[in-house]
Design a protein around this motif. Structure first.
Motif, PDB file in Angstrom:
ATOM      1  N   TRP A 180      -9.405   0.691   0.886  1.00 24.12           N
ATOM      2  CA  TRP A 180      -9.842  -0.278  -0.248  1.00 24.12           C
ATOM      3  C   TRP A 180     -10.416  -1.521   0.290  1.00 24.12           C
ATOM      4  O   TRP A 180     -10.207  -1.539   1.719  1.00 24.12           O
ATOM      5  N   HIS A 181     -11.070  -2.578  -0.281  1.00 26.48           N
ATOM      6  CA  HIS A 181     -11.672  -3.594   0.091  1.00 26.48           C
ATOM      7  C   HIS A 181     -10.428  -4.895   0.171  1.00 26.48           C
ATOM      8  O   HIS A 181      -9.869  -5.129  -0.822  1.00 26.48           O
ATOM      9  N   VAL A 182      -9.840  -5.229   1.448  1.00 27.32           N
ATOM     10  CA  VAL A 182      -8.843  -5.992   1.419  1.00 27.32           C
ATOM     11  C   VAL A 182      -9.100  -7.334   0.676  1.00 27.32           C
ATOM     12  O   VAL A 182      -8.270  -8.006  -0.073  1.00 27.32           O
ATOM     13  N   GLU A 183     -10.272  -7.999   0.654  1.00 26.74           N
ATOM     14  CA  GLU A 183     -10.519  -9.307   0.043  1.00 26.74           C
ATOM     15  C   GLU A 183     -10.658  -9.254  -1.573  1.00 26.74           C
ATOM     16  O   GLU A 183     -10.453  -9.909  -2.216  1.00 26.74           O
ATOM     17  N   ALA A 184     -10.741  -7.769  -1.948  1.00 28.16           N
ATOM     18  CA  ALA A 184     -10.541  -7.441  -3.460  1.00 28.16           C
ATOM     19  C   ALA A 184      -9.149  -7.842  -4.224  1.00 28.16           C
ATOM     20  O   ALA A 184      -8.680  -7.812  -5.133  1.00 28.16           O
ATOM     21  N   GLN A 188      -0.571 -10.502   1.203  1.00 29.30           N
ATOM     22  CA  GLN A 188      -0.267  -9.846   2.547  1.00 29.30           C
ATOM     23  C   GLN A 188       0.187  -8.552   2.779  1.00 29.30           C
ATOM     24  O   GLN A 188       0.087  -7.804   3.529  1.00 29.30           O
ATOM     25  N   THR A 189       0.939  -8.199   1.808  1.00 29.07           N
ATOM     26  CA  THR A 189       1.661  -6.791   1.578  1.00 29.07           C
ATOM     27  C   THR A 189       1.443  -6.116   0.342  1.00 29.07           C
ATOM     28  O   THR A 189       1.246  -6.902  -0.845  1.00 29.07           O
ATOM     29  N   HIS A 221       5.654  -2.449   0.078  1.00 29.93           N
ATOM     30  CA  HIS A 221       5.529  -3.542   0.979  1.00 29.93           C
ATOM     31  C   HIS A 221       4.856  -2.874   2.415  1.00 29.93           C
ATOM     32  O   HIS A 221       5.542  -3.387   3.465  1.00 29.93           O
ATOM     33  N   ILE A 222       3.640  -2.511   2.185  1.00 30.44           N
ATOM     34  CA  ILE A 222       2.955  -2.182   3.516  1.00 30.44           C
ATOM     35  C   ILE A 222       1.867  -3.095   3.579  1.00 30.44           C
ATOM     36  O   ILE A 222       1.587  -3.805   2.851  1.00 30.44           O
ATOM     37  N   PRO A 223       1.421  -3.162   4.850  1.00 30.67           N
ATOM     38  CA  PRO A 223       0.472  -4.290   5.184  1.00 30.67           C
ATOM     39  C   PRO A 223      -0.898  -4.122   4.246  1.00 30.67           C
ATOM     40  O   PRO A 223      -1.260  -2.882   4.339  1.00 30.67           O
ATOM     41  N   ASN A 224      -1.381  -5.015   3.854  1.00 30.46           N
ATOM     42  CA  ASN A 224      -2.638  -5.075   3.123  1.00 30.46           C
ATOM     43  C   ASN A 224      -4.026  -4.824   4.118  1.00 30.46           C
ATOM     44  O   ASN A 224      -4.775  -5.677   4.369  1.00 30.46           O
ATOM     45  N   SER A 225      -3.845  -3.644   4.630  1.00 30.28           N
ATOM     46  CA  SER A 225      -5.025  -3.182   5.939  1.00 30.28           C
ATOM     47  C   SER A 225      -6.284  -2.536   5.349  1.00 30.28           C
ATOM     48  O   SER A 225      -7.094  -2.653   6.128  1.00 30.28           O
ATOM     49  N   GLY A 226      -6.315  -2.257   3.898  1.00 31.07           N
ATOM     50  CA  GLY A 226      -7.318  -1.667   3.588  1.00 31.07           C
ATOM     51  C   GLY A 226      -7.228   0.118   3.667  1.00 31.07           C
ATOM     52  O   GLY A 226      -8.522   0.616   3.494  1.00 31.07           O
ATOM     53  N   SER A 227      -6.446   0.565   4.291  1.00 29.50           N
ATOM     54  CA  SER A 227      -6.251   2.013   4.349  1.00 29.50           C
ATOM     55  C   SER A 227      -4.676   2.504   4.375  1.00 29.50           C
ATOM     56  O   SER A 227      -3.948   1.616   4.680  1.00 29.50           O
ATOM     57  N   PHE A 228      -4.475   3.674   3.884  1.00 29.48           N
ATOM     58  CA  PHE A 228      -3.256   4.317   3.897  1.00 29.48           C
ATOM     59  C   PHE A 228      -3.492   5.749   3.867  1.00 29.48           C
ATOM     60  O   PHE A 228      -4.125   6.212   3.333  1.00 29.48           O
ATOM     61  N   THR A 229      -2.630   6.419   4.923  1.00 32.64           N
ATOM     62  CA  THR A 229      -2.581   7.682   5.072  1.00 32.64           C
ATOM     63  C   THR A 229      -1.162   8.516   5.126  1.00 32.64           C
ATOM     64  O   THR A 229      -0.247   7.750   5.387  1.00 32.64           O
ATOM     65  N   PHE A 230      -0.988   9.385   4.164  1.00 32.45           N
ATOM     66  CA  PHE A 230       0.495  10.150   4.056  1.00 32.45           C
ATOM     67  C   PHE A 230       0.088  11.470   3.863  1.00 32.45           C
ATOM     68  O   PHE A 230      -0.863  12.246   3.852  1.00 32.45           O
ATOM     69  N   THR A 231       1.368  12.395   3.996  1.00 32.65           N
ATOM     70  CA  THR A 231       1.367  13.530   3.995  1.00 32.65           C
ATOM     71  C   THR A 231       2.077  13.960   2.609  1.00 32.65           C
ATOM     72  O   THR A 231       3.171  13.583   2.494  1.00 32.65           O
ATOM     73  N   ASP A 251       0.001  -6.313  -5.492  1.00 33.47           N
ATOM     74  CA  ASP A 251       0.587  -7.153  -4.607  1.00 33.47           C
ATOM     75  C   ASP A 251       2.229  -6.741  -4.762  1.00 33.47           C
ATOM     76  O   ASP A 251       2.783  -6.621  -5.606  1.00 33.47           O
ATOM     77  N   SER A 252       2.885  -6.768  -3.544  1.00 30.83           N
ATOM     78  CA  SER A 252       4.135  -6.288  -3.339  1.00 30.83           C
ATOM     79  C   SER A 252       5.009  -7.224  -4.118  1.00 30.83           C
ATOM     80  O   SER A 252       6.223  -6.721  -4.601  1.00 30.83           O
ATOM     81  N   LYS A 253       4.716  -8.530  -4.575  1.00 34.15           N
ATOM     82  CA  LYS A 253       5.526  -9.381  -5.357  1.00 34.15           C
ATOM     83  C   LYS A 253       5.818  -9.031  -6.682  1.00 34.15           C
ATOM     84  O   LYS A 253       6.875  -9.507  -7.194  1.00 34.15           O
TER      85      LYS A 253
END
Length: 800
Positions: A180-184, A188-189, A221-231, A251-253
């Protein structure tokens, strides 16, 4: 005296002019947006007329962005309005009088709202409260759009979406990723959630409802890095009933599953990746069970196939039939990559060249060219349309999601996850085209020239507002405004051209303006818009296409300085039309029918046809056109709708000097419309625009000509056929399987009368001709080999 001049009169709700509001008028637009009543206006036309209340922009809201996914979670800003004390203001945004979301005021004082999750697309009214919900005096409109039409910058993307939807099947395992686009989503998390869609209650009953539900988090509560990978792991049994869903990033809040907060959604998709262990252990058996369950359910549901219109026989016909079929797919899961302009990537219909989407009113979809009886790539009807249908909200009219449950998932079960596609194709066969009826076309263009539904052409150079079409059958009305043009030296021409046709020519811009209920629509964010009873699409700011629920289509384009309009009507409008575009009844002799019912003969003079045109001037009480400037008010609203003082140029008066005549002849050839407009406007470019518009009409007329089809021809039992074209002149070849012989004609040709030259032959038990010939030729080969050996032996003995 300028200091004592009277102010401009005010346009009242009844269309009459009244006194203008005083400069210090205290009248407010609070809870009055859209009202025209004096002393000041809160109607969209007030800006052009200068009659708005002083607080018009404070209460009649403009927003940016104005559109977003119907899944909700889009933050938008109220423009031209700020709050002086942001920290003390409680903002509540209410959509459709019932759905409330929490807004906020930013540090600069601007008011924000968040769009809610909706079960509909289109324009949605909303109001805003700044006193914690005690009053909602401010109003605006939000445009909810199909999730697949949202820009990728506004949503999260499933990396390799096909892999997500095949996860757990053969050779599909490992990790999955989304981006995803972080700026959208400025935080933070983030938390990533799975939401599921389901429908409860007996289908087609009053209890049938649609519902999106929060299921469980994938990550918190993961960092808003723009990507996520999982199994992926199999979800608990309590979540297995959800078969389709989407991921939401928030937003994690916010607490888990909190509704209507700013969010990014993925596309909705089949939830193969969270299926149980029994799916992963034997996905084919699992899918076959689901396919069988789908067939059993279909046996209990109403038959919708009889409601579907016949598909066009050719892509050319479909392209011209813009009232009922979309050739360029604006959104959806119906193989939108199967587009000639995008390389014909036909994922679900391999072997097809181009997919065409059928009527968008909850009836189904269709694809031309291939039939399911011949190929699994053939066209398939759908119980629900991907775009949904008004009034939306409940199945089977929910955009996208009903189509997913009843059409797309069944295709996954039977065709993609299990090799049982023949069951699917047999139950939902392609719609053939022998009974397809092309739309009927009428056009108006140039200075202005008309070609009626029955093919009569004439020129009517009137100045005013006129009725192009009235059809009592569906209360369809199309009106147009014609205004004089200007010569290159600034003098007014004796010719006119169309400047408004439901969409109007915008003053001061090189483009079209589209008005809905006298309010200008913006297409800056969306080039395609679904509204109640119609679909609008805009191409390159110079062409607007409209699809109506009745099957009628309207296309308005800019051709030179004027508008060109084409109207397409289906067969049900026969004998039900009146106006300048004529009476649709296959009889060109009654096209010049006056309001009184009197008919002018086909050979009427230009002067008589001018009276015919004037007779179809719009009446004030039934005008659909907009009067949002004082020029229009003074010259069109408050004057006769047909200007009796305007002196037109008649075709019998057209003369050119020799040099002009030579240039016009070179440009126009034998196109008399083009030649007339060169004379009327003194402009070769205007004449050329008319010529182009006329050619477009003629080209579309050729495309809409009926095509003879003999219909599908079955292969013989215990045999095959070659060929899948069923139009006039096509030939089908028949063959029998080994052990059978052909009884009947080996070929059948589609004839001009729509019948096959021969029926499907039979394959009778016994050696086929091919086998017999093989035996005969095989025997001859053995004899030839013996003779050859004998000759060689004789030669060898002779050499010894």
């Amino acid at each position: 005296d300028p200091q004592h001049s009277s102010p401009e009169p005010h346009l009242q709700e009844d269309g009459h002019l009244g006194p203008s509001p005083a400069p210090n008028a205290q009248d407010s637009c609070s809870m009055r947006c859209g009202a025209l009543d004096s002393p000041c206006s809160c109607h969209p036309t007030c800006s052009g007329l200068g009659t708005c209340c002083l607080d018009f922009r404070d209460f009649c809201l403009e927003i940016l962005p104005y559109s977003g996914s119907m899944m909700g979670g889009k933050d938008f800003v109220v423009r031209h309005f700020k709050v002086s004390s942001p920290t003390d203001t409680s903002v509540i945004c209410r959509f459709k009088e019932s759905i409330q979301t929490l807004g906020h005021v930013d540090s600069s004082g601007q008011v924000h709202c968040v769009s809610p999750l909706l079960y509909e697309s289109g324009r949605v009214p909303f109001t805003v409260s700044l006193d914690n919900g005690h009053s909602f005096p401010r109003a605006g409109t939000w445009l909810a759009v199909h999730p697949n039409k949202v820009s990728m910058t506004e949503k999260s993307e499933l990396v390799n979406e096909t892999r997500w939807q095949y996860y757990g099947t053969a050779d599909t395992s490992g990790n999955l990723s989304l981006t995803w686009h972080v700026e959208a989503l400025p935080t933070q998390t983030v938390t990533i959630e799975l939401w599921g869609y389901e429908e409860t209650g007996l289908p087609y009953s009053q209890e049938w409802t649609a519902k999106w539900s929060y299921l469980y988090p994938l990550a918190t509560h993961i960092p808003n890095s723009g990507s996520f990978t999982f199994t992926p792991k199999p979800a608990p049994p309590s979540y297995q009933r959800w078969q389709v869903g989407a991921l939401r990033i928030i937003d994690s809040k916010n607490y888990a599953g909190q509704k209507d907060v700013q969010a990014l959604w993925t596309n909705d998709h089949a939830l193969a990746w969270h299926r149980s262990d029994d799916f992963r252990e034997d996905p084919v058996a699992w899918a076959r069970t689901q396919c069988q369950a789908w067939e059993e359910l279909e046996d209990q549901l109403p038959n919708f196939l009889e409601e579907l219109p016949d598909c066009p026989c050719t892509l050319t016909q479909a392209w011209a039939d813009s009232g009922r079929f979309f050739v360029s797919l604006p959104s959806g899961r119906t193989d939108y990559g199967c587009d000639m302009e995008q390389g014909s990537v036909c994922t679900y219909h391999p072997g097809a060249v181009h997919c065409v989407l059928g009527p968008g009113w909850g009836l189904g979809t269709g694809y031309t060219q291939l039939l399911t009886a011949d190929s699994s790539s053939g066209s398939t009807p759908n119980r629900g349309h991907d775009w949904g249908a008004p009034p939306f909200l409940t199945p089977p009219r929910v955009p996208g999601m009903f189509h997913w449950l009843y059409d797309v998932l069944s295709f996954y079960y039977c065709c993609l996850w299990a090799p049982d596609c023949p069951h699917y194709m047999q139950r939902w066969p392609s719609n053939d085209c022998p009974n397809y009826w092309p739309l009927r076309l009428a056009s108006a263009f140039g200075d202005p020239h008309f070609v009626t539904f029955d093919g009569t052409n004439f020129t009517f150079v009137g100045c005013g507002d006129y009725v192009l079409l009235e059809a009592v059958l569906t209360d369809l009305r199309v009106q147009a405004r014609a205004q004089p043009g200007r010569m290159s030296n600034g003098t007014q021409t004796r010719g006119t051209g169309l400047t408004a046709v439901a969409v109007r020519l915008a003053n001061g811009t090189r483009g079209l303006e589209v008005l809905l209920n006298q309010e200008v629509l913006s297409f800056a964010e969306q080039s395609w818009m679904g509204l109640k009873g119609m679909f609008l699409s805009v191409a390159a700011r110079d062409r607007v296409s409209i699809m109506l629920a009745s099957g009628a289509g309207l296309e308005v384009s800019m051709q030179g300085p004027f508008l060109s309009v084409s109207v397409l009507l289906p067969e049900k409008f026969l004998t039900h039309t009146h106006g300048l575009l004529g009476t649709l009844n296959n009889d060109p002799t009654d096209n010049f029918t006056l309001r009184s019912g009197r008919v002018l003969p086909p050979g009427s003079s230009p002067q008589e046809l001018f009276l015919f045109g004037a007779d179809w001037a719009v009446h004030n009480a039934s005008s659909l056109l907009t009067y949002d400037s004082w020029f229009l008010v003074h010259n069109f609203l408050y004057q006769p709708k047909h200007d009796p003082t305007f002196e037109p140029l008649f075709t019998s008066e057209t003369t050119l000097n020799p040099s002009q005549a030579q240039e016009a002849a070179k440009l126009c050839g034998d196109d008399h419309f083009c030649n007339f407009d060169v004379v009327a406007t003194g402009s070769l470019s205007t004449g050329n625009a008319t010529r182009v518009a006329h050619q477009l009409h003629q080209r579309r007329m050729r495309s809409l000509q009926p095509v003879v089809s003999c219909g599908w021809l079955a292969p013989p039992p215990s045999g095959q056929k070659e060929g899948n074209r069923y139009l006039a002149g096509s030939t089908i070849y028949f063959h029998c399987d080994n052990g059978y012989s052909l009884a009947g004609a080996e070929t059948s040709t589609c004839q001009a009368d729509g019948t096959w030259s021969s029926p499907t032959p039979e394959c009778q038990p016994g050696r086929s001709y091919a086998v017999l010939l093989g035996i005969i030729f095989g025997g001859l080969a053995v004899v030839a080999a013996v003779v050859l050996i004998y000759v060689l032996l004789r030669r060898r003995k002779g050499n010894m």
